[in-house]
Write a protein that holds these residues in place. Structure first.
Motif, PDB file in Angstrom:
ATOM      1  N   PHE A   1      50.662  51.225  38.636  1.00  0.00           N
ATOM      2  CA  PHE A   1      51.694  50.964  37.631  1.00  0.00           C
ATOM      3  C   PHE A   1      53.084  50.917  38.256  1.00  0.00           C
ATOM      4  CE2 PHE A   1      48.423  53.674  35.351  1.00  0.00           C
ATOM      5  CZ  PHE A   1      47.695  52.586  34.910  1.00  0.00           C
ATOM      6  N   GLN A   2      53.199  50.204  39.354  1.00  0.00           N
ATOM      7  CA  GLN A   2      54.472  50.141  40.052  1.00  0.00           C
ATOM      8  C   GLN A   2      55.336  48.965  39.612  1.00  0.00           C
ATOM      9  OE1 GLN A   2      53.934  48.976  44.275  1.00  0.00           O
ATOM     10  NE2 GLN A   2      51.739  48.918  43.822  1.00  0.00           N
ATOM     11  N   ASP A   3      54.916  48.275  38.528  1.00  0.00           N
ATOM     12  CA  ASP A   3      55.631  47.076  38.084  1.00  0.00           C
ATOM     13  C   ASP A   3      56.622  47.355  36.954  1.00  0.00           C
ATOM     14  OD1 ASP A   3      53.670  47.753  36.299  1.00  0.00           O
ATOM     15  OD2 ASP A   3      52.972  45.703  35.941  1.00  0.00           O
TER      16      ASP A   3
ATOM     17  N   GLY B   1      55.068  54.655  39.480  1.00  0.00           N
ATOM     18  CA  GLY B   1      53.972  54.499  38.533  1.00  0.00           C
ATOM     19  C   GLY B   1      53.521  55.780  37.878  1.00  0.00           C
ATOM     20  N   TRP B   2      53.594  56.899  38.606  1.00  0.00           N
ATOM     21  CA  TRP B   2      53.103  58.152  38.035  1.00  0.00           C
ATOM     22  C   TRP B   2      54.040  58.692  36.957  1.00  0.00           C
ATOM     23  CZ3 TRP B   2      54.793  63.435  38.690  1.00  0.00           C
ATOM     24  CH2 TRP B   2      55.991  63.566  39.394  1.00  0.00           C
TER      25      TRP B   2
ATOM     26  N   ARG C   1      51.873  54.944  30.991  1.00  0.00           N
ATOM     27  CA  ARG C   1      50.479  54.669  31.383  1.00  0.00           C
ATOM     28  C   ARG C   1      50.044  55.631  32.484  1.00  0.00           C
ATOM     29  NH1 ARG C   1      50.181  48.485  32.906  1.00  0.00           N
ATOM     30  NH2 ARG C   1      52.325  48.922  33.595  1.00  0.00           N
ATOM     31  N   GLY C   2      50.951  55.912  33.432  1.00  0.00           N
ATOM     32  CA  GLY C   2      50.634  56.873  34.474  1.00  0.00           C
ATOM     33  C   GLY C   2      50.355  58.250  33.906  1.00  0.00           C
ATOM     34  N   GLU C   3      51.167  58.669  32.958  1.00  0.00           N
ATOM     35  CA  GLU C   3      50.974  59.979  32.333  1.00  0.00           C
ATOM     36  C   GLU C   3      49.594  60.094  31.702  1.00  0.00           C
ATOM     37  OE1 GLU C   3      52.884  62.620  28.636  1.00  0.00           O
ATOM     38  OE2 GLU C   3      53.733  60.680  29.191  1.00  0.00           O
TER      39      GLU C   3
ATOM     40  N   PHE D   1      60.116  43.348  29.399  1.00  0.00           N
ATOM     41  CA  PHE D   1      60.248  43.476  30.850  1.00  0.00           C
ATOM     42  C   PHE D   1      59.047  44.188  31.485  1.00  0.00           C
ATOM     43  CE2 PHE D   1      64.643  42.923  29.493  1.00  0.00           C
ATOM     44  CZ  PHE D   1      65.087  41.951  30.379  1.00  0.00           C
ATOM     45  N   GLY D   2      57.945  44.266  30.776  1.00  0.00           N
ATOM     46  CA  GLY D   2      56.743  44.866  31.331  1.00  0.00           C
ATOM     47  C   GLY D   2      56.780  46.379  31.383  1.00  0.00           C
TER      48      GLY D   2
END
Length: 456
Positions: free
Chosen positions: A372-374, A379-380, A384-386, A431-432
């Motif tokens: 999820f680096q976008d 990402g974490w 979504r990372g959570e 923006f994603g």
């Protein structure tokens, strides 16, 4: 107290001085946790700064070369040590065991261009374990070591490790200097797991190297082997200092032997040593040259985090938030004690050297950071990372209606069948950057609270 839980359950193969040792069985101005994750999973910088050779890629390893006096004043004894984890090797089921095989090559060349190897190590090794779970170990579970004799001088040391059952391999190299031990002198301390001194320079000491030279925070003691030449027995003063030369620990030890060679093993008790890199300094009680070696105090040799506040921040999603709060509230002088209690209370399988709950947690942190680096942030730290870190992989991930719902927003749906949970993430600004809808956030918190009650 956290115990290593491995020292008494190792099988050692040491023939002609080589073999594999298989271990069976921040303050307000500290970096934000978001900047720490890369270092958490890549210990390369930390170990290289300590003088180690670090192989990355498909078959990561940490190797070290440490020096003692050779048989004559014009020779130096080099101890090559290499550290691997079981998880990086390919195991095959053979009979009642699981077996992995690897190949080690290490060469010492003079630093001139195109020089032929002066000394070369080449060895095929086998690792054999009884249970499948041991093939998944991510701690330092395999240690290879070998002694070679060199002439004093500078060398380009190159190391290659290959998995003999897969294409995986890794390489590393660095310039190093084999010192000359002539006249009264003291070796640099050598980090070891076990040691037995020698009485003659022509003998080979019985040592099991500790290539990573890493002391788990608040854990058991760390050992260093040291020799003194052409002076005789006596007392050695040892102290540990930080980067500002502040003394953190001091002790003395008696060397045993004769006028030719005397040896001792230093035991550095962790006490309240802070997390981070430290330096062990040794000098004879009567004065003389000081020898130095660096080592690392870390929360684990897998997670090279060198700041207490960073660790507490990275645990923001961990199930046992009661213990995380205890870590955050701990006074500096009680942190080692609280960390030991934290480890013990959260370890689901105390008979293994790992804390499987923490290993799985940080595996998910790493996965979230990659996947999820976008979203413009680590990402974490995304929503979504959570969810991925706290609940694990969903049973279904669906991009709804070609990515757009009736409101024109892009929507993702995650389903956790066993928890009877369906979550919706909306890209509200285009923006994603996906956020849980308010109703999904409420449902997620409800399920998470239930999961955490079960896990306590």
């Amino acid at each position: 107290m956290i115990q290593r839980r491995t020292a008494l359950s190792i099988s050692i193969v040491l023939a002609s001085g080589c073999g594999s040792w298989q271990r069976v069985g921040q303050p307000e101005n500290s970096p934000h946790p978001a900047t720490t994750v890369a270092r958490l999973f890549d210990a390369t910088t930390a170990y290289r700064s300590m003088g180690s050779l670090v192989g990355s890629g498909a078959l990561p390893f940490v190797a070290s070369v440490r020096y003692l006096a050779g048989p004559s004043p014009d020779s130096t004894l080099a101890l090559f040590g290499l550290s691997l984890t079981n998880q990086t090797l390919s195991f095959a089921h053979r009979g009642s065991d699981f077996v992995a095989e690897y190949h080690v090559e290490a060469t010492f060349r003079t630093d001139s261009v195109g020089a032929a190897p002066v000394r070369q190590i080449a060895s095929d090794e086998e690792i054999r374990v009884r249970h499948f779970r041991e093939t998944l170990r991510t701690d330092e579970s395999v240690i290879y070591k070998k002694f070679v004799t060199l002439s004093p001088g500078s060398y380009l040391v190159s190391v290659t490790v290959r998995d003999r059952n897969s294409p995986a391999f890794s390489r590393a190299e660095r310039l190093d200097t084999a010192p000359r031990f002539s006249g009264p002198s003291l070796s640099r301390p050598v980090a070891v797991y076990t040691s037995e001194g020698r009485t003659r320079r022509s003998d080979t000491p019985r040592l099991v190297a500790n290539p990573r030279a890493t002391l788990p925070y608040g854990s058991d003691s760390m050992r260093f082997y040291i020799e003194r030449y052409e002076t005789g027995p006596g007392v050695l003063i040892a102290r540990v200092v930080d980067g500002t030369d502040k003394e953190l620990w001091r002790d003395s030890v008696h060397l045993t032997g004769d006028s030719g060679i005397a040896a001792a093993t230093l035991i550095v008790a962790p006490g309240n040593l802070p997390v981070g890199q430290a330096e062990l300094q040794t000098v004879a009680a009567g004065g003389g040259d000081t020898t130095r070696t660096r080592f690392l105090v870390s929360f684990s040799n897998q997670w090279v985090i060198t700041n207490f506040e960073e660790m507490a921040g990275l645990l923001r999603y961990f199930d046992r938030q009661d213990w995380v709060d205890s870590l955050k509230r701990a006074a500096p002088d009680r942190r080692p004690e609280i960390w030991r209690e934290f480890w013990k209370a959260t370890d689901p399988n105390p008979i293994t050297p790992e804390n499987e709950a923490l290993d799985e947690y940080f595996r998910r942190v790493q996965e979230a950071n990659v996947r999820f680096q976008d979203e413009g942030e680590p990402g974490w730290l995304t929503e979504r990372g959570e969810v991925l870190i706290t609940l694990g992989e969903p049973d279904e991930m669906l991009d709804m209606s070609n990515g757009v719902d009736r409101s024109g927003l892009r929507v993702l749906r995650w389903t956790y069948t066993q928890d009877r949970l369906v979550l919706f993430f909306e890209d509200q600004n285009g923006f994603g950057r996906f956020r849980l809808t308010p109703s999904s956030r409420a449902e997620y918190q409800r399920v998470l609270a239930r999961v955490r009650r079960i896990n306590q």
